[in-house]
Enzyme design. Sequence first.
Site, short mmCIF file in Angstrom:
data_model
loop_
_atom_site.label_atom_id
_atom_site.label_comp_id
_atom_site.label_asym_id
_atom_site.label_seq_id
_atom_site.Cartn_x
_atom_site.Cartn_y
_atom_site.Cartn_z
N LYS A 14 31.01 45.04 50.10
CA LYS A 14 31.20 43.63 50.39
C LYS A 14 30.96 43.32 51.87
CE LYS A 14 34.66 42.85 46.77
NZ LYS A 14 34.17 41.92 45.79
N LYS A 64 40.29 42.40 51.25
CA LYS A 64 39.51 42.88 50.11
C LYS A 64 39.04 44.29 50.36
CE LYS A 64 37.26 38.55 48.76
NZ LYS A 64 35.96 37.90 48.53
N GLY A 97 35.81 43.74 40.21
CA GLY A 97 36.66 43.51 39.04
C GLY A 97 38.04 42.99 39.41
N GLY A 98 38.14 42.28 40.53
CA GLY A 98 39.43 41.69 40.90
C GLY A 98 40.41 42.69 41.48
N HIS A 112 35.38 28.92 42.00
CA HIS A 112 34.43 30.04 41.98
C HIS A 112 33.22 29.53 41.21
CE1 HIS A 112 33.37 34.45 41.07
NE2 HIS A 112 32.50 33.73 40.38
N HIS A 156 42.71 37.15 40.04
CA HIS A 156 41.34 37.15 40.54
C HIS A 156 40.34 37.62 39.49
CE1 HIS A 156 42.96 36.18 44.38
NE2 HIS A 156 43.59 37.32 44.50
N GLU A 183 27.80 35.17 43.80
CA GLU A 183 29.07 34.47 43.65
C GLU A 183 29.41 33.72 44.93
OE1 GLU A 183 31.44 37.21 40.42
OE2 GLU A 183 31.92 37.54 42.52
N ARG A 208 23.93 43.15 38.45
CA ARG A 208 23.93 43.57 37.04
C ARG A 208 24.01 42.32 36.19
NH1 ARG A 208 29.44 42.28 36.19
NH2 ARG A 208 30.67 42.69 38.05
P1 ADP Z 1 31.92 39.80 35.68
O1 ADP Z 1 30.74 40.51 35.16
O2 ADP Z 1 32.15 38.54 34.96
O3 ADP Z 1 31.99 39.65 37.16
P2 ADP Z 1 34.13 41.51 35.97
O4 ADP Z 1 34.09 41.29 37.45
O5 ADP Z 1 35.43 41.37 35.27
O6 ADP Z 1 33.13 40.61 35.22
O7 ADP Z 1 33.54 42.95 35.73
C1 ADP Z 1 32.85 43.28 34.53
C2 ADP Z 1 33.38 44.54 33.97
O8 ADP Z 1 33.15 45.61 34.83
C3 ADP Z 1 34.84 44.50 33.68
O9 ADP Z 1 35.05 45.26 32.53
C4 ADP Z 1 35.44 45.15 34.90
O10 ADP Z 1 36.65 45.75 34.58
C5 ADP Z 1 34.37 46.15 35.24
N1 ADP Z 1 34.18 46.36 36.66
C6 ADP Z 1 33.79 45.45 37.56
N2 ADP Z 1 33.66 46.02 38.76
C7 ADP Z 1 33.98 47.32 38.62
C8 ADP Z 1 34.01 48.44 39.50
N3 ADP Z 1 33.70 48.36 40.77
N4 ADP Z 1 34.39 49.63 38.98
C9 ADP Z 1 34.70 49.75 37.68
N5 ADP Z 1 34.65 48.73 36.82
C10 ADP Z 1 34.31 47.54 37.26
P1 ADP Z 2 35.44 40.94 42.77
O1 ADP Z 2 34.47 41.88 43.34
O2 ADP Z 2 36.69 41.58 42.36
O3 ADP Z 2 34.82 40.04 41.77
P2 ADP Z 2 35.29 38.73 44.66
O4 ADP Z 2 35.12 38.94 46.09
O5 ADP Z 2 34.08 38.32 43.89
O6 ADP Z 2 35.89 40.05 44.03
O7 ADP Z 2 36.46 37.66 44.43
C1 ADP Z 2 37.07 37.51 43.18
C2 ADP Z 2 37.95 36.27 43.18
O8 ADP Z 2 38.89 36.30 44.24
C3 ADP Z 2 37.22 34.97 43.38
O9 ADP Z 2 36.68 34.49 42.20
C4 ADP Z 2 38.32 34.07 43.91
O10 ADP Z 2 39.17 33.66 42.91
C5 ADP Z 2 39.10 34.98 44.80
N1 ADP Z 2 38.62 34.94 46.17
C6 ADP Z 2 37.70 35.74 46.73
N2 ADP Z 2 37.50 35.43 48.01
C7 ADP Z 2 38.33 34.41 48.30
C8 ADP Z 2 38.62 33.65 49.48
N3 ADP Z 2 38.04 33.92 50.63
N4 ADP Z 2 39.53 32.67 49.39
C9 ADP Z 2 40.16 32.41 48.23
N5 ADP Z 2 39.95 33.08 47.10
C10 ADP Z 2 39.05 34.08 47.12
MG MG Z 3 33.33 38.95 42.10
#
Ligand code: ADP
Ligand code: ADP
Ligand code: MG
Length: 674
Positions: free
Chosen positions: A116, A158, A164-165, A208, A235, A275, A300
């Site tokens: 990130k 982060k 994956g939150g 988002h 998240h 995103e 992906r």
């Molecule tokens: P999206 O594709 O909508 O962003 P998610 O962020 O929930 O969905 O991730 C998609 C799937 O991949 C979910 O099953 C999540 O648990 C898994 N996943 C996402 N990021 C990782 C990661 N870095 N390592 C392992 N599993 C991941």
């Molecule tokens: P992941 O890799 O787990 O998907 P992201 O960086 O894409 O992580 O962020 C996942 C979620 O976290 C976002 O959809 C949003 O809800 C929250 N989020 C991320 N960054 C911010 C921010 N700077 N301020 C507020 N919420 C955030």
């Molecule tokens: Mg994300």
Amino acid sequence: MFSKILIANRGEIACRVAATARRLGVRTVAVYSDADANAKHVAACDEAVHIGGSAPKESYLQWERIIAAAQATGAQAIHPGYGFLSENEAFADACAQAGLVFIGPPSSAIEAMGLKAESKRLMEQAGVPLVPGYHGTDQDPALLQREADRIGYPVLIKASAGGGGKGMRAVDKAEDFAAALASCKREAINSFGSDAVLIEKYVQRPRHIEIQVFGDTHGNCVYLFERDCSVQRRHQKVLEEAPAPGMTPALRQQMGEAAVAAAKAVNYVGAGTVEFIVEQPGGYDHPEQMKFYFMEMNTRLQVEHPVTEAITGLDLVEWQLRVASGEPLPLQQHELSMQGHAIEARICAENPDNNFLPATGRLDVYRKPAHVAFERGGVRFDDGVREGDTISPFYDSMVAKLIVHGANRAEALAKLDAALVQTRIVGLATNVQFLRHVVRSGAFASAQLDTALIPREAAVLFKQDKVGLGLAVAAAVAQTLVHEKAGEDADPFSRTDGWRPFGLTQRRFDFEYLGEPLTAKLTYGHDGALQLAVGGVASPLVFGALPVDSGTAVDLRFNGQRQTVQCWQLGESVHLFCDLGATVITELDALAHAGETAAEGGRLTAPMPGKVVSFAVKAGDMVKKGQPLAVMEAMKMEHTIAAPADGTVAELLFAPGDQVAEGAELLKLQAASA
Ligand code: ADP
Ligand code: ADP
Ligand code: MG
């Protein structure tokens, strides 16, 4: 086009890819773990190769075995799905070295977007707007604290390698920063093998909104419009829709072009998602004032890709396969258009009323609305499980995706609610009713979207009983009587049609409903009419049994309500589904329930099967009620086990890293004597 591909994934996404491959005449090879020997995705493919144990590390992440399986079966390409190896650049390289096509972007693009912090530095250069923050390599805790203070609270920490939150902590004030940093780093090292973090301004009430992009090997790159994924818990996305409510054509174009710029900066090929976190300075009523900032790029196919398929009329997996086999993108930007409105709901095995604790168990009853699967349609239901299958602790908790497409948002909402009513799952906790509450909430219905919608609307989303005690008891009594009547020939003493064995005129039922015991009295009139008294209400009970393929359905009238209720009895519990909602009522057998729920003093057990991550205490430690004792990881989530009372830790029964069964005792706690 390829003639055979291997799908290096499981569950719904493996089935999804297999469906398009089949339509295009491409043969498919599945891989599977021990736990998945009889899984739906294995049946969905033409061939299948066993690759190891149930834990992902022993199978779906074993890339040497997966590549060997592709070579042994003559597959030309590997589709990684999402999760697992989908964003692993070493795997993409290994595919290339083995002469296999990785159906995804070049490994250099995965690497560039994989961290990130680094991707943010890159995006800054490409002129893509960023959230104010710190994404440097210096990870000195004192420096990080100073940066957070400079950015201003609240901030979000982060994990740089996160996804994956996971590995995210919001911090409201300077004093909380150090503790949050430590816990974020622990989760990050455990989950992603790196404890590097970045810090960002926590955007208040953000949405988002993400852009689907697609590139090919001929230098083309387009955007397939946006998806709004603001409705989240922890998240993680719960509902996703396209187009984003309130989006203006001008903002769509700006965001689309920024996303394409982001993709081009890393020479992107294939399906990707950029995103954005979107600030709403003008509130919900002024979406034209929205400001967007790059968050991350997922290199992906995304879980929520079907909403984009619905509005564009395209098959994104088909595009992936065409691009990976060297074809140019099927359409150019000016040829793309959107139609109608689509919403996806993620149906998960979890308990929303208990902090979304993931659930495991068997899908004893698994009924779906009328639908199409893995292709566009008004109601689409994509899953990787069948009735009777088990949701195990090894993988994530998503059971299915329900996607609806309507002419406009209101129509899509109505379709989604109707389809959720027809989604009936018995055997483990799911979020189906919770999803209905969200869909019907005023905030979601009027598109007052931001990522805090769920906590903000908690009062109308959690612990909702839409069925109500009276109707639940009436349905349970009716289904018992229907049941007894069905068994009448075999047992003349259980006749209930107005005649009771031994001249009974009144019958008592003991139930437990929402944790409370209660008694209901059923009175048989001389004319065969029934009167039911429960919870201070006495009303005639009228019902007729409806023909169904399993369980019991009754057309029920009680206390001024009329509902068709579908009932399934499992053990003592009767699971009820009707238009109002769904609920469970338990018939108490006087002999069976004495004292079985008494709290066991001093026992601290695993709430679910999983892995022990760490203990926060050691034998001999004095602890206070509520103090964290241990951290467990299950279904990709961390759960903290806290002390139920003051006491002294007598013994730890497991070590970090141990896999434990549900209900296993983790440690012994000697309660402080009163
Ligand atoms: P999206 O594709 O909508 O962003 P998610 O962020 O929930 O969905 O991730 C998609 C799937 O991949 C979910 O099953 C999540 O648990 C898994 N996943 C996402 N990021 C990782 C990661 N870095 N390592 C392992 N599993 C991941
Ligand atoms: P992941 O890799 O787990 O998907 P992201 O960086 O894409 O992580 O962020 C996942 C979620 O976290 C976002 O959809 C949003 O809800 C929250 N989020 C991320 N960054 C911010 C921010 N700077 N301020 C507020 N919420 C955030
Ligand atoms: Mg994300």
